[in-house]
Design a protein around this motif. Sequence first.
Motif, PDB file in Angstrom:
ATOM      1  N   LEU A  62     -28.668  37.479  38.084  1.00  0.00           N
ATOM      2  CA  LEU A  62     -27.778  36.614  38.611  1.00  0.00           C
ATOM      3  C   LEU A  62     -26.304  36.803  38.488  1.00  0.00           C
ATOM      4  CD1 LEU A  62     -30.003  33.243  38.017  1.00  0.00           C
ATOM      5  CD2 LEU A  62     -29.584  34.305  39.993  1.00  0.00           C
ATOM      6  N   GLU A  63     -25.943  37.384  37.260  1.00  0.00           N
ATOM      7  CA  GLU A  63     -24.648  37.817  36.921  1.00  0.00           C
ATOM      8  C   GLU A  63     -23.986  38.631  37.735  1.00  0.00           C
ATOM      9  OE1 GLU A  63     -24.967  38.947  32.691  1.00  0.00           O
ATOM     10  OE2 GLU A  63     -25.532  36.988  32.095  1.00  0.00           O
ATOM     11  N   ARG A  64     -24.901  39.423  38.803  1.00  0.00           N
ATOM     12  CA  ARG A  64     -24.179  40.239  39.561  1.00  0.00           C
ATOM     13  C   ARG A  64     -23.122  39.553  40.568  1.00  0.00           C
ATOM     14  NH1 ARG A  64     -29.190  44.001  41.178  1.00  0.00           N
ATOM     15  NH2 ARG A  64     -29.850  44.817  39.112  1.00  0.00           N
ATOM     16  N   LYS A  65     -21.982  40.144  40.811  1.00  0.00           N
ATOM     17  CA  LYS A  65     -21.114  39.722  41.723  1.00  0.00           C
ATOM     18  C   LYS A  65     -21.525  39.201  43.079  1.00  0.00           C
ATOM     19  CE  LYS A  65     -16.757  41.199  39.812  1.00  0.00           C
ATOM     20  NZ  LYS A  65     -15.492  42.251  40.255  1.00  0.00           N
ATOM     21  N   VAL A  66     -22.495  40.230  43.795  1.00  0.00           N
ATOM     22  CA  VAL A  66     -22.955  40.247  45.093  1.00  0.00           C
ATOM     23  C   VAL A  66     -23.831  38.792  45.020  1.00  0.00           C
ATOM     24  CG1 VAL A  66     -24.378  41.228  46.728  1.00  0.00           C
ATOM     25  CG2 VAL A  66     -22.547  42.450  45.624  1.00  0.00           C
ATOM     26  N   VAL A  67     -24.691  38.901  44.051  1.00  0.00           N
ATOM     27  CA  VAL A  67     -25.643  37.712  44.011  1.00  0.00           C
ATOM     28  C   VAL A  67     -24.970  36.220  43.656  1.00  0.00           C
ATOM     29  CG1 VAL A  67     -27.752  36.812  42.575  1.00  0.00           C
ATOM     30  CG2 VAL A  67     -27.515  39.184  43.300  1.00  0.00           C
ATOM     31  N   ARG A  70     -23.375  35.243  47.199  1.00  0.00           N
ATOM     32  CA  ARG A  70     -24.361  34.930  47.936  1.00  0.00           C
ATOM     33  C   ARG A  70     -25.066  33.646  47.718  1.00  0.00           C
ATOM     34  NH1 ARG A  70     -25.668  34.275  52.942  1.00  0.00           N
ATOM     35  NH2 ARG A  70     -27.987  34.450  53.455  1.00  0.00           N
ATOM     36  N   LEU A  71     -25.213  33.213  46.498  1.00  0.00           N
ATOM     37  CA  LEU A  71     -25.677  31.932  46.102  1.00  0.00           C
ATOM     38  C   LEU A  71     -24.485  31.053  46.320  1.00  0.00           C
ATOM     39  CD1 LEU A  71     -27.610  32.707  42.833  1.00  0.00           C
ATOM     40  CD2 LEU A  71     -28.568  32.158  45.162  1.00  0.00           C
ATOM     41  N   ALA A  72     -23.217  31.470  46.269  1.00  0.00           N
ATOM     42  CA  ALA A  72     -22.015  30.356  46.190  1.00  0.00           C
ATOM     43  C   ALA A  72     -22.139  29.971  47.750  1.00  0.00           C
ATOM     44  CB  ALA A  72     -20.843  30.957  45.592  1.00  0.00           C
ATOM     45  N   ASP A  73     -22.351  31.146  48.636  1.00  0.00           N
ATOM     46  CA  ASP A  73     -21.894  30.941  50.194  1.00  0.00           C
ATOM     47  C   ASP A  73     -23.221  30.012  50.620  1.00  0.00           C
ATOM     48  OD1 ASP A  73     -20.153  32.692  50.344  1.00  0.00           O
ATOM     49  OD2 ASP A  73     -21.175  34.430  50.915  1.00  0.00           O
ATOM     50  N   GLY A  75     -24.438  27.723  48.909  1.00  0.00           N
ATOM     51  CA  GLY A  75     -24.114  26.264  48.065  1.00  0.00           C
ATOM     52  C   GLY A  75     -24.773  25.988  46.614  1.00  0.00           C
ATOM     53  N   VAL A  76     -25.092  27.071  46.284  1.00  0.00           N
ATOM     54  CA  VAL A  76     -25.993  26.723  44.908  1.00  0.00           C
ATOM     55  C   VAL A  76     -25.101  26.978  43.930  1.00  0.00           C
ATOM     56  CG1 VAL A  76     -27.895  27.336  43.559  1.00  0.00           C
ATOM     57  CG2 VAL A  76     -28.284  27.382  46.041  1.00  0.00           C
ATOM     58  N   SER A  77     -24.705  26.180  42.904  1.00  0.00           N
ATOM     59  CA  SER A  77     -23.870  26.438  41.956  1.00  0.00           C
ATOM     60  C   SER A  77     -24.427  27.158  40.872  1.00  0.00           C
ATOM     61  CB  SER A  77     -23.288  25.224  41.365  1.00  0.00           C
ATOM     62  OG  SER A  77     -24.330  24.226  40.714  1.00  0.00           O
ATOM     63  N   PRO A  78     -23.728  27.752  39.913  1.00  0.00           N
ATOM     64  CA  PRO A  78     -24.405  28.528  38.577  1.00  0.00           C
ATOM     65  C   PRO A  78     -25.123  27.391  37.756  1.00  0.00           C
ATOM     66  CG  PRO A  78     -22.206  29.344  39.216  1.00  0.00           C
ATOM     67  CD  PRO A  78     -22.432  28.271  40.104  1.00  0.00           C
ATOM     68  N   GLU A  79     -24.484  26.218  37.520  1.00  0.00           N
ATOM     69  CA  GLU A  79     -25.144  25.145  36.605  1.00  0.00           C
ATOM     70  C   GLU A  79     -26.397  24.839  37.400  1.00  0.00           C
ATOM     71  OE1 GLU A  79     -21.779  24.891  38.120  1.00  0.00           O
ATOM     72  OE2 GLU A  79     -20.806  25.757  36.337  1.00  0.00           O
ATOM     73  N   GLU A  80     -26.557  24.636  38.619  1.00  0.00           N
ATOM     74  CA  GLU A  80     -27.989  24.304  39.195  1.00  0.00           C
ATOM     75  C   GLU A  80     -28.894  25.437  38.774  1.00  0.00           C
ATOM     76  OE1 GLU A  80     -27.852  22.491  43.330  1.00  0.00           O
ATOM     77  OE2 GLU A  80     -26.044  23.443  43.294  1.00  0.00           O
ATOM     78  N   ILE A  81     -28.590  26.516  39.060  1.00  0.00           N
ATOM     79  CA  ILE A  81     -29.651  27.790  38.467  1.00  0.00           C
ATOM     80  C   ILE A  81     -29.884  27.572  37.225  1.00  0.00           C
ATOM     81  CG2 ILE A  81     -29.866  30.350  38.401  1.00  0.00           C
ATOM     82  CD1 ILE A  81     -27.950  30.427  40.853  1.00  0.00           C
ATOM     83  N   GLN A  82     -28.820  27.441  36.367  1.00  0.00           N
ATOM     84  CA  GLN A  82     -29.315  27.555  34.701  1.00  0.00           C
ATOM     85  C   GLN A  82     -30.107  26.263  34.309  1.00  0.00           C
ATOM     86  OE1 GLN A  82     -28.663  30.076  32.846  1.00  0.00           O
ATOM     87  NE2 GLN A  82     -27.638  31.292  34.498  1.00  0.00           N
ATOM     88  N   ALA A  83     -29.982  25.044  35.264  1.00  0.00           N
ATOM     89  CA  ALA A  83     -30.824  23.930  35.072  1.00  0.00           C
ATOM     90  C   ALA A  83     -32.251  24.167  35.499  1.00  0.00           C
ATOM     91  CB  ALA A  83     -30.149  22.633  35.673  1.00  0.00           C
ATOM     92  N   ARG A  84     -32.351  25.051  36.513  1.00  0.00           N
ATOM     93  CA  ARG A  84     -33.529  25.191  37.004  1.00  0.00           C
ATOM     94  C   ARG A  84     -34.397  26.234  36.185  1.00  0.00           C
ATOM     95  NH1 ARG A  84     -35.790  23.257  42.193  1.00  0.00           N
ATOM     96  NH2 ARG A  84     -34.306  21.923  42.991  1.00  0.00           N
ATOM     97  N   LEU A  85     -33.977  27.186  35.770  1.00  0.00           N
ATOM     98  CA  LEU A  85     -34.749  28.350  34.939  1.00  0.00           C
ATOM     99  C   LEU A  85     -35.485  27.778  33.800  1.00  0.00           C
ATOM    100  CD1 LEU A  85     -31.885  31.270  34.519  1.00  0.00           C
ATOM    101  CD2 LEU A  85     -33.943  31.128  36.136  1.00  0.00           C
ATOM    102  N   PRO A  86     -35.164  26.785  33.009  1.00  0.00           N
ATOM    103  CA  PRO A  86     -36.157  26.564  31.979  1.00  0.00           C
ATOM    104  C   PRO A  86     -37.539  25.738  32.717  1.00  0.00           C
ATOM    105  CG  PRO A  86     -34.013  25.791  31.223  1.00  0.00           C
ATOM    106  CD  PRO A  86     -33.894  26.432  32.769  1.00  0.00           C
ATOM    107  N   GLU A  87     -37.310  25.193  33.971  1.00  0.00           N
ATOM    108  CA  GLU A  87     -38.249  24.424  34.479  1.00  0.00           C
ATOM    109  C   GLU A  87     -39.460  25.373  35.032  1.00  0.00           C
ATOM    110  OE1 GLU A  87     -36.487  21.929  37.407  1.00  0.00           O
ATOM    111  OE2 GLU A  87     -35.329  20.974  35.992  1.00  0.00           O
ATOM    112  N   MET A  88     -39.150  26.650  35.297  1.00  0.00           N
ATOM    113  CA  MET A  88     -39.915  27.857  35.962  1.00  0.00           C
ATOM    114  C   MET A  88     -41.230  27.674  34.845  1.00  0.00           C
ATOM    115  SD  MET A  88     -37.449  30.325  37.567  1.00  0.00           S
ATOM    116  CE  MET A  88     -38.669  31.389  38.349  1.00  0.00           C
ATOM    117  N   THR A  89     -42.335  27.972  35.410  1.00  0.00           N
ATOM    118  CA  THR A  89     -43.687  28.174  34.675  1.00  0.00           C
ATOM    119  C   THR A  89     -43.508  29.833  34.225  1.00  0.00           C
ATOM    120  OG1 THR A  89     -44.851  29.004  36.676  1.00  0.00           O
ATOM    121  CG2 THR A  89     -44.993  26.761  35.775  1.00  0.00           C
TER     122      THR A  89
END
Length: 138
Positions: A62-67, A70-73, A75-89
């Motif tokens: 996720l720290e790669r510039k291209v990724v 693309r996620l910003a394009d 409409g997914v913010s880095p905060e949303e991703i960091q919030a979802r990671l701990p919820e994953m099994t």
Amino acid sequence: MATIRFGLVRFSPWRCLVWVLVAWMGGLAAVPAPAAAAPAPTHLALAAPDRAAGLTTIQAFLERKVVHQRLADLGVSPEEIQARLPEMTDEQMHAVASRIEGLQAGGDGIGIVIGLLLVVLIVIIILKLTDTKILVTK
């Protein structure tokens, strides 16, 4: 090039080489490859996926510039991703990390190159066998 004569039949060295190679490849293709299989060891089958390793792999991806772009394009913010990671099994984390590790940046073009070379080689062999010449004129 010299030709070899057997009675009324003439063989060129190229034609002999081609037929030897065809027979050789046919023999290799006819022999089945030995199969190797074994049951999975119990410790591997029952081992839980390593959550920390999976999380590290995903975060590095996720720290790669291209990724990130693309996620910003999308409409997914880095905060949303960091919030979802701990919820994953653990299984989800392992599945995503495995898919990330299987990705290649530019794809694997070597297979295409080898395939094209084999096609060209087969065409050349067929043309040699049939004594066909290709003339290109304007």
